[in-house]
Design an enzyme around this catalytic site. Structure first.
Site, PDB file in Angstrom:
ATOM      1  N   HIS A   1      -7.237  -5.999  -1.327  1.00 13.56           N
ATOM      2  CA  HIS A   1      -6.021  -5.339  -0.833  1.00 13.56           C
ATOM      3  C   HIS A   1      -5.394  -6.219   0.243  1.00 13.56           C
ATOM      4  O   HIS A   1      -5.454  -5.917   1.445  1.00 13.56           O
ATOM      5  CB  HIS A   1      -6.402  -3.965  -0.285  1.00 13.56           C
ATOM      6  CG  HIS A   1      -5.262  -2.999  -0.171  1.00 13.56           C
ATOM      7  ND1 HIS A   1      -4.445  -2.670  -1.232  1.00 13.56           N
ATOM      8  CD2 HIS A   1      -4.810  -2.267   0.890  1.00 13.56           C
ATOM      9  CE1 HIS A   1      -3.548  -1.789  -0.828  1.00 13.56           C
ATOM     10  NE2 HIS A   1      -3.743  -1.527   0.452  1.00 13.56           N
TER      11      HIS A   1
ATOM     12  N   ASP B   1      -8.659  -5.506  -6.039  1.00  9.94           N
ATOM     13  CA  ASP B   1      -8.316  -4.492  -5.040  1.00  9.94           C
ATOM     14  C   ASP B   1      -9.140  -3.240  -5.327  1.00  9.94           C
ATOM     15  O   ASP B   1      -8.930  -2.563  -6.336  1.00  9.94           O
ATOM     16  CB  ASP B   1      -6.823  -4.180  -5.114  1.00  9.94           C
ATOM     17  CG  ASP B   1      -6.328  -3.333  -3.952  1.00  9.94           C
ATOM     18  OD1 ASP B   1      -7.163  -2.632  -3.331  1.00  9.94           O
ATOM     19  OD2 ASP B   1      -5.120  -3.360  -3.666  1.00  9.94           O
TER      20      ASP B   1
ATOM     21  N   SER C   1       0.826  -1.191   0.000  1.00  6.04           N
ATOM     22  CA  SER C   1       0.000   0.000   0.000  1.00  6.04           C
ATOM     23  C   SER C   1       0.874   1.260   0.000  1.00  6.04           C
ATOM     24  O   SER C   1       1.677   1.447  -0.911  1.00  6.04           O
ATOM     25  CB  SER C   1      -0.966  -0.053   1.181  1.00  6.04           C
ATOM     26  OG  SER C   1      -2.036   0.844   1.015  1.00  6.04           O
TER      27      SER C   1
END
Length: 629
Positions: free
Chosen positions: A342, A311, A203
């Site tokens: 994610h 995601d 991320s």
């Protein structure tokens, strides 16, 4: 904390420029050098021959070249290091670095681990498994606090230049190009470093890895971004449409700032909000600063990317745009695409992930010739825990194939040739229409969408890459939005990426990876894949602000009743429509839940003869015909 910052800055102010060069060495020193410990390689990988409990732990502070909080002082970047004790006796090791803004706020991993200080300025709990696994194998681990977070000074700028340069400061120190100090102000040097650094992270951490790579900094050898942001514009906008509003850059900056410093950093956040362009969603210099794709030609490191095709946080176009840029610049690369959202690969393919990552770092950082770069470049999860490999992505043999929007007896239809005579589809934008209403019951004609459905496929159809759409349309208002959804209508068991866990279920049991201590045991909660049998799957989607039809930089109002071409991409995919399933294309105006809606409720008319979706089909038109399109 603030007193220590003053001490570090005072120490930097008196740092001597000259260094003493040692021109000779005593015989005893030479003998010690000859007997220096080294890594052990067996079965093609480094072996755990060094201790973990006795590893050296330290914290280093480096003065940066920037001032993110505008206090007149350069920010100080802090990072924690754990390295084998043998590095004190001549062992030279590479670094695996995870630069992050989250170590004292949201924390890291499925186990939500924060850094924990043992009270002496050293960590006794290191988030994630990298330290437990790689230190015994002859690596140093660096966990770096991004500018404005945890032990670093300054304020976060959400992908701004000061965020992006944070890790570069540490790499410069590792390679002897800048000074570092400990908390007491004493000079610290990385005499144990072999000159190679790899960065990894999920991320925001993955974004920082990419951000560091595009600086071209010498000494960064490889990066492993997992679900990383490549274009901060695409994280908050899409084709001119704001997808995360309310000044999201400032909001995220606030999230990652320690609570005790949030008031102090408010002026920085206010400056972000003044520049982010929430009012229009247009692309500006603010977003250009936060683009890593545009700077990919500066990358000197190899890249191993991991991304979830489902995601919905850091959407897959971050992966695809960066991947395409890597290919254009001939960057050595590898890619995993999963069916989850994610989610870290440690939580969706744990054993194979550790094995592959180990080989990747051994090859690029330890010069172990294990053949990993001779293997297929891409791994794709086709269904839950079923993986296949390909030479590249998009899969070789993929051809952009035009599928035209056509009339039909109930809903519209799809085909390889357009309608013979001009025909139109009409609907009214409904800004409150839900995604569920958009995609359900595709054979029912409704007032607020157009639905186009193929006949049941006679053979599987594989798409790989980025679909694009052309809508030839007009509206009776000066502004509207467009949304297009690609749907698979057919019953199947699928990864349940829309449910809690985004495709995984976290168990209470744990397994251990590497060595540990009483405080940091290297054990993590296990997971299993979460699946569900459903009658349809939203394959991919895309949105556009009609005002940005010419450019994402400038809005141009529509002339009511005038017809335009609206061209925009959907999110990238790699998907197989099974035989017997039907392909659906849904056209809407505003896409509630994806981007900001327009309240014009425009009446929209689509000219079908010139409107199409271009699918990246493996096998092109031949495969499409074989599937019955």
């Amino acid at each position: 904390m603030r007193r220590n910052v003053r001490l570090w800055r005072a120490a930097f102010a008196v740092l001597p420029v000259a260094a003493v060069a040692v021109l000779g060495a005593a015989p005893q020193a030479l003998a010690q050098q000859q007997a220096a410990p080294s890594i052990v390689v067996s079965d093609g990988v480094t072996q755990p021959v060094f201790g973990y409990a006795d590893a050296i732990r330290e914290r280093v502070f480096v003065e940066s070249t920037f001032d993110s909080d505008n206090d007149g002082l350069r920010d100080v970047i802090a990072f924690d290091i754990i390295r084998p004790k043998a590095t004190e006796n001549g062992l030279k090791v590479p670094v695996v670095m995870d630069a992050s803004p989250y170590y004292s706020t949201s924390c890291r991993g499925n186990d939500s681990q924060c850094k924990h200080d043992d009270g002496t300025g050293r960590l006794d709990l290191w988030p994630l498994f990298y330290d437990n696994y790689f230190v015994p194998r002859g690596y140093a681990i660096v966990l770096l606090d991004m500018a404005g977070t945890n032990n670093s000074t300054g304020c976060p700028t959400t992908g701004g230049e000061t965020d992006n340069l944070s890790a570069k400061m540490a790499i410069n120190w590792l390679n002897g190009r800048t000074a570092g100090r400990n908390a007491a102000g004493q000079t610290v040097k990385a005499t144990w470093h072999n000159g190679k650094t790899g960065m990894i992270g999920k991320s925001y951490d993955g974004a920082l890895a990419e951000a560091t790579a595009v600086t071209g900094v010498s000494g960064l050898t490889t990066i492993v971004p997992i679900g990383g942001v490549s274009e901060w514009y695409d994280y908050t906008r899409s084709n001119g449409l704001v997808t995360r509003a309310n000044h999201y850059p400032a909001s995220l900056s606030n999230t990652v700032t320690n609570s005790s410093r949030r008031a102090y950093c408010k002026p920085t956040r206010d400056a972000l909000s003044a520049q982010d362009g929430d009012a229009t969603g247009d692309y500006t210099s603010f977003w250009n600063e936060r683009s890593y794709v545009k700077k990919a030609d500066k990358i000197k490191a190899s890249v191993f990317m991991v991304h979830g095709l489902n995601d919905d946080n850091v959407k897959p176009d971050h992966m695809s745009k960066f991947w395409y840029a890597l290919a254009e610049n001939n960057v050595p690369r590898k890619l995993w695409l999963s069916q989850e959202g994610h989610v870290d690969p440690f939580d969706f393919r744990r054993a194979e992930w550790v094995r592959t990552l180990h080989r990747w770092f051994d090859f690029w950082l330890q010069d172990v010739q294990n053949g990993i770069m001779d293997e297929n470049r891409v791994d794709i999860e086709r269904s839950a825990d079923v993986w296949e490999t390909h030479a590249d992505w998009p899969v070789p043999g993929t051809v952009g194939t035009d599928i035209f929007l056509k009339t039909g007896p109930n809903a519209g239809s799809l085909g390889l040739v357009p309608v013979e005579k001009p025909a139109t589809g009409k609907f009214q934008d409904n800004p409150s229409q839900s995604q569920t209403t958009m995609v359900n019951n595709p054979t029912t004609v409704t007032a607020n969408r157009l639905a186009f459905l193929s006949a049941p496929l006679t053979a599987p159809l594989h798409i790989s890459g980025t679909p694009t759409v052309r809508l030839r349309a007009s509206a009776d208002q000066t502004a509207t939005n467009f949304g297009v959804i690609l749907v698979d209508y057919g019953r199947a068991e699928r990864v349940a990426h829309t449910q809690t866990g985004e495709g995984i279920t976290t168990l209470t049991t744990k397994d251990c990876w590497g060595e540990g201590t009483a405080v940091d045991d290297g054990c993590f909660r296990q997971t299993v894949k979460r699946v569900a049998t459903t009658d349809q799957e939203l394959v991919t989607k895309g949105v556009m602000d009609a005002l940005n039809r010419q450019s994402i930089r400038v809005e141009v109002p529509l002339v009511p009743g005038e017809t335009y071409n609206f061209d925009f991409p959907l999110l990238p995919e790699d998907y197989v429509f099974e035989a017997g399933h039907q392909i659906g294309v849904i056209v809407v105006g505003s896409y509630s839940g994806y981007g900001q809606v327009k309240q014009t409720r425009a009446n929209i008319e689509v000219a079908l003869k010139s409107s199409k979706i271009t699918l990246p089909i493996v096998g092109g038109t031949t495969a499409a015909r074989a599937a019955g399109l």
